[in-house]
Write an enzyme that holds these catalytic residues in place. Sequence first.
Site, PDB file in Angstrom:
ATOM      1  CE  LYS A  36      -2.261   1.526   3.764  1.00  0.00           C
ATOM      2  NZ  LYS A  36      -2.040   2.987   3.924  1.00  0.00           N
ATOM      3  CG  ASP A  63      -5.251   4.259   1.390  1.00  0.00           C
ATOM      4  OD1 ASP A  63      -6.394   4.585   1.010  1.00  0.00           O
ATOM      5  OD2 ASP A  63      -4.937   4.111   2.586  1.00  0.00           O
ATOM      6  CG  LEU A  64      -3.674   8.487  -3.920  1.00  0.00           C
ATOM      7  CD1 LEU A  64      -3.582   9.158  -5.283  1.00  0.00           C
ATOM      8  CD2 LEU A  64      -2.459   8.837  -3.061  1.00  0.00           C
ATOM      9  CE  LYS A  65      -7.921   6.376   4.088  1.00  0.00           C
ATOM     10  NZ  LYS A  65      -6.532   5.906   3.906  1.00  0.00           N
ATOM     11  CG  ASP A  68     -12.094  17.886  -5.180  1.00  0.00           C
ATOM     12  OD1 ASP A  68     -12.952  18.735  -5.488  1.00  0.00           O
ATOM     13  OD2 ASP A  68     -10.925  18.168  -4.854  1.00  0.00           O
ATOM     14  CB  ILE A  69     -16.434  18.791  -7.475  1.00  0.00           C
ATOM     15  CG1 ILE A  69     -15.202  19.169  -8.313  1.00  0.00           C
ATOM     16  CG2 ILE A  69     -16.641  19.787  -6.343  1.00  0.00           C
ATOM     17  CD1 ILE A  69     -15.343  20.509  -9.027  1.00  0.00           C
ATOM     18  CB  THR A 127     -10.245   1.444  11.076  1.00  0.00           C
ATOM     19  OG1 THR A 127      -8.968   1.927  10.648  1.00  0.00           O
ATOM     20  CG2 THR A 127     -10.839   0.565   9.994  1.00  0.00           C
ATOM     21  CD  GLN A 198      -6.305   1.102  12.499  1.00  0.00           C
ATOM     22  OE1 GLN A 198      -7.447   1.500  12.425  1.00  0.00           O
ATOM     23  NE2 GLN A 198      -5.420   1.298  11.544  1.00  0.00           N
ATOM     24  NE  ARG A 219       0.718   1.382  13.717  1.00  0.00           N
ATOM     25  CZ  ARG A 219      -0.078   2.273  14.273  1.00  0.00           C
ATOM     26  NH1 ARG A 219       0.391   3.124  15.161  1.00  0.00           N
ATOM     27  NH2 ARG A 219      -1.355   2.318  13.964  1.00  0.00           N
TER      28      ARG A 219
END
Length: 240
Positions: A36, A63-65, A68-69, A127, A198, A219
């Site tokens: 990731k 994983d940029l999440k 936006d419009i 999470t 978490q 981790r």
Amino acid sequence: MTDLAARDRIIVPLDVSDVEAAITLIDRLPEAQFFKVGLELFVATGSTVLTILKERQKKIFLDLKLHDIPNTMAGACRSAARYGVDLLTIHATAGKPALEAAQAGAIAGAAAAGVQPPTLLAVTVLTSLSQQQLTEELHVPEAVPNYVQHLARQAEACGIGGCVCSPQELVVLKTACSDDFVRVTPGVRPTWAAAGDQQRVMTPQQAIAAGATYLVVGRPITAADDPAAAFQRVCEELTP
């Protein structure tokens, strides 16, 4: 997806800030197949780390999440898809038009680059958020499982291929979404590892049994004295 080997189900996050540190971690985990790349590393290095992973024939979860419009979501997903990544995250709360635009953009970008389009993953509820935070800070009155189910079903209806959710919501998604809907689950902690920040966690074996397709395990592996041994230990937990 059910016939995936244990090592193919585990996604290792490269939560580091430069290319050198990323290469070191990748090289310490020769058996890991899926990595990731999150905001910290991508902002610091751009596509360099993606090229390195592709050269090593590794699978990539970008994983940029994105949130936006619709027009911006379409353009961002079009650009990201050209890298040939396997998974790409967008926020489910961006709304239906943005989700549909993101999916169309990803398909167009991949086609232009001659690569397979990524599976877009709708991020439901992070999470790190507790029920209390969802209610009191974000003013979302729904119970977490109900809200996650609503967002996942809406995303699938928009053509999105999967979602990110905590292990605790996997069971409700089994009936809410189709079998082909990919479920990527962070918040996974082996019994021998600390939960960290978490809030909604489960062991790897429990998460797979509940319906997870892929597990993001950070981790417990990356912070171990011997990451390769820790990775193998997680794999062994998943092997019947």
